[in-house]
Design a protein around this motif. Structure first.
Motif, PDB file in Angstrom:
ATOM      1  N   PHE A   1       0.823  -1.207   0.000  1.00  0.00           N
ATOM      2  CA  PHE A   1       0.000   0.000   0.000  1.00  0.00           C
ATOM      3  C   PHE A   1       0.859   1.261   0.000  1.00  0.00           C
ATOM      4  CE2 PHE A   1      -2.272   3.438   2.148  1.00  0.00           C
ATOM      5  CZ  PHE A   1      -3.349   3.572   1.278  1.00  0.00           C
ATOM      6  N   ASP A   2       0.456   2.227  -0.821  1.00  0.00           N
ATOM      7  CA  ASP A   2       1.164   3.500  -0.915  1.00  0.00           C
ATOM      8  C   ASP A   2       0.235   4.608  -0.427  1.00  0.00           C
ATOM      9  OD1 ASP A   2       2.429   5.911  -1.803  1.00  0.00           O
ATOM     10  OD2 ASP A   2       3.587   4.715  -3.231  1.00  0.00           O
ATOM     11  N   PRO A   3       0.578   5.275   0.667  1.00  0.00           N
ATOM     12  CA  PRO A   3      -0.303   6.291   1.257  1.00  0.00           C
ATOM     13  C   PRO A   3      -0.487   7.530   0.382  1.00  0.00           C
ATOM     14  CG  PRO A   3       1.815   6.275   2.372  1.00  0.00           C
ATOM     15  CD  PRO A   3       1.804   5.079   1.474  1.00  0.00           C
ATOM     16  N   ARG A   4       0.277   7.645  -0.696  1.00  0.00           N
ATOM     17  CA  ARG A   4       0.091   8.779  -1.597  1.00  0.00           C
ATOM     18  C   ARG A   4      -1.186   8.628  -2.421  1.00  0.00           C
ATOM     19  NH1 ARG A   4       5.922   8.719  -4.406  1.00  0.00           N
ATOM     20  NH2 ARG A   4       5.325   6.502  -4.466  1.00  0.00           N
ATOM     21  N   LEU A   5      -1.744   7.427  -2.430  1.00  0.00           N
ATOM     22  CA  LEU A   5      -2.985   7.164  -3.146  1.00  0.00           C
ATOM     23  C   LEU A   5      -4.153   7.709  -2.316  1.00  0.00           C
ATOM     24  CD1 LEU A   5      -4.067   5.725  -5.703  1.00  0.00           C
ATOM     25  CD2 LEU A   5      -4.347   3.685  -4.299  1.00  0.00           C
ATOM     26  N   LYS A   6      -4.887   8.674  -2.895  1.00  0.00           N
ATOM     27  CA  LYS A   6      -5.911   9.387  -2.138  1.00  0.00           C
ATOM     28  C   LYS A   6      -7.341   9.124  -2.605  1.00  0.00           C
ATOM     29  CE  LYS A   6      -2.606  11.564   0.099  1.00  0.00           C
ATOM     30  NZ  LYS A   6      -2.242  11.156   1.472  1.00  0.00           N
ATOM     31  N   ALA A   7      -7.534   8.655  -3.830  1.00  0.00           N
ATOM     32  CA  ALA A   7      -8.887   8.439  -4.342  1.00  0.00           C
ATOM     33  C   ALA A   7      -8.854   7.459  -5.498  1.00  0.00           C
ATOM     34  CB  ALA A   7      -9.511   9.759  -4.786  1.00  0.00           C
ATOM     35  N   ILE A   8      -9.929   6.664  -5.610  1.00  0.00           N
ATOM     36  CA  ILE A   8      -9.991   5.627  -6.641  1.00  0.00           C
ATOM     37  C   ILE A   8     -11.345   5.687  -7.351  1.00  0.00           C
ATOM     38  CG2 ILE A   8     -10.342   3.117  -6.885  1.00  0.00           C
ATOM     39  CD1 ILE A   8      -7.958   2.714  -5.082  1.00  0.00           C
TER      40      ILE A   8
ATOM     41  N   VAL B   1      -8.657   3.687   1.061  1.00  0.00           N
ATOM     42  CA  VAL B   1      -8.830   4.804   0.140  1.00  0.00           C
ATOM     43  C   VAL B   1     -10.290   4.900  -0.289  1.00  0.00           C
ATOM     44  CG1 VAL B   1      -8.051   5.816  -2.038  1.00  0.00           C
ATOM     45  CG2 VAL B   1      -6.486   4.401  -0.707  1.00  0.00           C
ATOM     46  N   PRO B   2     -10.890   6.089  -0.297  1.00  0.00           N
ATOM     47  CA  PRO B   2     -12.280   6.231  -0.752  1.00  0.00           C
ATOM     48  C   PRO B   2     -12.425   5.824  -2.216  1.00  0.00           C
ATOM     49  CG  PRO B   2     -11.255   8.384  -0.429  1.00  0.00           C
ATOM     50  CD  PRO B   2     -10.315   7.378   0.150  1.00  0.00           C
ATOM     51  N   ILE B   3     -13.562   5.186  -2.537  1.00  0.00           N
ATOM     52  CA  ILE B   3     -13.755   4.609  -3.866  1.00  0.00           C
ATOM     53  C   ILE B   3     -15.068   5.096  -4.472  1.00  0.00           C
ATOM     54  CG2 ILE B   3     -13.921   2.488  -5.214  1.00  0.00           C
ATOM     55  CD1 ILE B   3     -12.457   1.010  -3.048  1.00  0.00           C
ATOM     56  N   PHE B   4     -14.997   5.450  -5.746  1.00  0.00           N
ATOM     57  CA  PHE B   4     -16.178   5.771  -6.530  1.00  0.00           C
ATOM     58  C   PHE B   4     -16.361   4.635  -7.537  1.00  0.00           C
ATOM     59  CE2 PHE B   4     -18.953   9.410  -7.824  1.00  0.00           C
ATOM     60  CZ  PHE B   4     -19.590   8.795  -8.890  1.00  0.00           C
ATOM     61  N   PHE B   5     -17.399   3.830  -7.346  1.00  0.00           N
ATOM     62  CA  PHE B   5     -17.690   2.737  -8.267  1.00  0.00           C
ATOM     63  C   PHE B   5     -18.621   3.217  -9.378  1.00  0.00           C
ATOM     64  CE2 PHE B   5     -16.934   0.552  -4.180  1.00  0.00           C
ATOM     65  CZ  PHE B   5     -16.000  -0.415  -4.564  1.00  0.00           C
ATOM     66  N   MET B   6     -18.432   2.686 -10.581  1.00  0.00           N
ATOM     67  CA  MET B   6     -19.354   2.892 -11.697  1.00  0.00           C
ATOM     68  C   MET B   6     -19.656   1.532 -12.308  1.00  0.00           C
ATOM     69  SD  MET B   6     -17.763   6.162 -13.761  1.00  0.00           S
ATOM     70  CE  MET B   6     -17.242   7.667 -12.914  1.00  0.00           C
ATOM     71  N   ALA B   7     -20.910   1.331 -12.734  1.00  0.00           N
ATOM     72  CA  ALA B   7     -21.263   0.026 -13.301  1.00  0.00           C
ATOM     73  C   ALA B   7     -22.609   0.090 -13.998  1.00  0.00           C
ATOM     74  CB  ALA B   7     -21.304  -1.036 -12.210  1.00  0.00           C
ATOM     75  N   GLY B   8     -22.861  -0.893 -14.859  1.00  0.00           N
ATOM     76  CA  GLY B   8     -24.160  -1.072 -15.483  1.00  0.00           C
ATOM     77  C   GLY B   8     -24.965  -2.106 -14.717  1.00  0.00           C
ATOM     78  N   SER B   9     -26.259  -1.876 -14.578  1.00  0.00           N
ATOM     79  CA  SER B   9     -27.085  -2.777 -13.782  1.00  0.00           C
ATOM     80  C   SER B   9     -27.277  -4.143 -14.433  1.00  0.00           C
ATOM     81  CB  SER B   9     -28.458  -2.151 -13.520  1.00  0.00           C
ATOM     82  OG  SER B   9     -29.211  -2.051 -14.727  1.00  0.00           O
ATOM     83  N   ALA B  10     -26.941  -4.243 -15.737  1.00  0.00           N
ATOM     84  CA  ALA B  10     -27.073  -5.523 -16.435  1.00  0.00           C
ATOM     85  C   ALA B  10     -25.718  -6.190 -16.680  1.00  0.00           C
ATOM     86  CB  ALA B  10     -27.806  -5.319 -17.769  1.00  0.00           C
ATOM     87  N   ASP B  11     -24.693  -5.751 -15.967  1.00  0.00           N
ATOM     88  CA  ASP B  11     -23.345  -6.303 -16.155  1.00  0.00           C
ATOM     89  C   ASP B  11     -23.359  -7.805 -15.847  1.00  0.00           C
ATOM     90  OD1 ASP B  11     -20.615  -7.061 -15.954  1.00  0.00           O
ATOM     91  OD2 ASP B  11     -20.045  -5.037 -15.349  1.00  0.00           O
ATOM     92  N   ASP B  12     -23.082  -8.634 -16.861  1.00  0.00           N
ATOM     93  CA  ASP B  12     -23.053 -10.083 -16.659  1.00  0.00           C
ATOM     94  C   ASP B  12     -21.636 -10.648 -16.710  1.00  0.00           C
ATOM     95  OD1 ASP B  12     -22.511  -9.869 -19.359  1.00  0.00           O
ATOM     96  OD2 ASP B  12     -24.333 -10.881 -20.038  1.00  0.00           O
ATOM     97  N   VAL B  13     -20.634  -9.772 -16.721  1.00  0.00           N
ATOM     98  CA  VAL B  13     -19.235 -10.195 -16.666  1.00  0.00           C
ATOM     99  C   VAL B  13     -18.724 -10.095 -15.225  1.00  0.00           C
ATOM    100  CG1 VAL B  13     -16.880  -9.725 -17.455  1.00  0.00           C
ATOM    101  CG2 VAL B  13     -18.798  -9.546 -19.063  1.00  0.00           C
ATOM    102  N   SER B  14     -18.807  -8.907 -14.659  1.00  0.00           N
ATOM    103  CA  SER B  14     -18.452  -8.739 -13.253  1.00  0.00           C
ATOM    104  C   SER B  14     -19.650  -9.002 -12.339  1.00  0.00           C
ATOM    105  CB  SER B  14     -17.916  -7.327 -13.006  1.00  0.00           C
ATOM    106  OG  SER B  14     -16.702  -7.132 -13.692  1.00  0.00           O
ATOM    107  N   ASP B  15     -20.817  -9.199 -12.927  1.00  0.00           N
ATOM    108  CA  ASP B  15     -22.057  -9.564 -12.241  1.00  0.00           C
ATOM    109  C   ASP B  15     -22.481  -8.485 -11.249  1.00  0.00           C
ATOM    110  OD1 ASP B  15     -24.220 -10.772 -10.933  1.00  0.00           O
ATOM    111  OD2 ASP B  15     -23.377 -12.769 -11.220  1.00  0.00           O
ATOM    112  N   TYR B  16     -23.319  -7.595 -11.752  1.00  0.00           N
ATOM    113  CA  TYR B  16     -23.762  -6.459 -10.934  1.00  0.00           C
ATOM    114  C   TYR B  16     -24.415  -6.921  -9.625  1.00  0.00           C
ATOM    115  CZ  TYR B  16     -26.107  -2.116  -9.617  1.00  0.00           C
ATOM    116  OH  TYR B  16     -26.538  -0.996  -8.936  1.00  0.00           O
TER     117      TYR B  16
END
Length: 436
Positions: free
Chosen positions: A257-264, A287-302
């Protein structure tokens, strides 16, 4: 469905084999784009760098009963940056999903121009990590856009995971977090070199990370989430338990882990649906995370992957932006080049499918991603508190109310999404969870 197939056939037959790069633009901003999607004030430069991470495990060449092979792992970085003068823009030569067809796409960045070095101004760093397979240009619309707003953006070609050199999946599992970490180290080194184009313009103490699909998996691990024993020992995992380098609770993982990482920003992250993380692993996120995704994602499985990951107990602030009915290609990929519309005999389908979504327009999704990425990183990396209002929204955009007087002034009952014009915030949901 038969009608769509007929249209696809007609396109493949009549589409010209030679097209102008201007037809494959990555910098389009639609008239209905949200406010923060527009390009910023800085001209954009771009350069290609090569780097080598020495002494890495060669996951592809592991043989049972033998010592783990090691090699100097090569990586290519595409770096976008605020430039002194680059108003004309330029073209990129990129490979399609088949790894053989090379096409030209057009953007606003000018290659190898002088970087912006005025008044001691330094810019935060953002690292971009593509999917499996992918390449460093897959998220180029977002990269150029952020660079124009005062960020240095480094996008990685992940060895063993590009269109040209796709290899064992285990290499991607092991190397994604390592490559992301190394990219930060490499940019740090270059900023210390006298007369380097990055010297005196990058503030690596304020670093962000964007990952898509397997890059999103890597981003979650890089944020601190150690993987589970179930993932380490699974038959689909990396050979010889080499994924244990990222296992929750281990010193080896904690030391990465690198503490210079502030947002994802993690777009359609893969893995939770396979048990990649458990409660212990998620508790290690830093680290705080902003997720984005499609509700019909069948690869990563929403439903079984992305949503449980967002809802899991973790000690950080996080958001989830959902595109209703979009599949795995939500938000991240660049618009499908015209040449990709033609069916590939090698793939058995048109590469178009790798970039596009059957419901959402790609440029529209790119613009929405640019808007929220700007708000997120400006808030977290530049401490621009004004951007918080773009994240404090009615959860379901379809329930937001537009209420304005004839003179344009806003009525008290107005709850429409900040930065979106009337009738343009449709099919979106933004959820927020505070640290657990």
């Amino acid at each position: 469905m038969k009608f769509i197939g007929a249209v696809g056939l007609a396109i493949s037959v009549f589409m010209p084999f030679s097209v102008s790069a201007d037809e494959n633009r990555i910098d389009r901003i639609r008239p209905d784009a949200p406010a923060l999607a527009t390009y910023g004030a800085y001209p954009v430069g771009v350069r290609t760098l090569t780097a080598t991470n020495p002494g890495q495990i060669d996951v592809v060449k592991i043989e049972a009963g033998k010592d783990l092979p090691r090699y100097d792992r090569p990586l290519v970085l595409e770096v976008w940056y605020p430039a002194k003068d680059a108003n004309d823009g330029g073209n990129y030569s990129v490979f399609l999903r088949d790894g053989k067809t090379e096409v030209s796409i057009a953007g606003r960045a000018k290659r190898d121009v002088e970087s912006h070095k005025e008044n001691g101004e330094k810019f935060p760093l953002i690292i971009i990590s593509h999917g499996y397979p992918g390449n460093r240009y897959l998220l180029s619309p977002l990269a150029e856009n952020l660079a124009s707003k005062g960020y240095v953006v480094a996008s990685i070609d992940h060895t063993d995971s590009t269109y040209n050199d796709r290899a064992a999946f285990g290499s991607t599992l092991v190397n994604r977090p390592l490559d992301q970490h190394f990219a930060l180290q490499e940019i740090t080194k270059l900023t210390a070199e006298k007369d380097n184009f990055l010297s005196d313009i990058v503030d690596v103490s304020r670093t962000g990370l964007i990952g898509y699909s397997m890059g999103g998996y890597g981003a979650v691990v890089t944020a601190g989430a150690g993987v589970s024993e179930k993932a380490v020992s699974a038959d689909w995992s990396a050979a010889a338990r080499t994924l244990a380098i990222h296992q929750a609770g281990t010193k080896e993982h904690a030391d990465l882990f690198d503490p210079r990482l502030k947002a994802i920003i993690s777009i359609a992250p893969w893995g939770m649906q396979r048990g990649m993380w458990d409660e212990k692993g998620l508790s290690e996120i830093k680290v705080p995370i902003f997720f984005m995704a499609g509700s019909a994602d069948d690869v990563s499985d929403y439903a079984k992957g992305i949503r449980p990951l967002f809802e899991g107990k973790m000690p950080v602030d996080r958001y989830l932006l959902t595109f209703a009915d979009a599949n795995h290609n939500a938000a991240a990929p660049m618009p499908a080049p015209v040449e990709s519309w033609k069916r590939s005999e090698e793939l058995g389908f048109a590469p178009f499918e790798h970039y596009a979504d059957p419901v959402w327009d790609t440029v529209r999704m790119n613009n929405i991603a640019q808007h929220f990425a700007t708000a997120w990183f400006d808030l977290k990396l530049k401490n621009d508190q004004d951007k918080a209002r773009y994240l404090s929204l009615v959860e379901d955009s379809d329930q937001a109310v537009w209420a304005a007087n004839k003179d344009g002034s806003i009525k008290p009952e107005h709850t429409y999404w900040e930065g979106f014009a009337n009738r343009t915030a449709k099919g979106l949901r933004l959820e927020h969870r505070k640290p657990d």
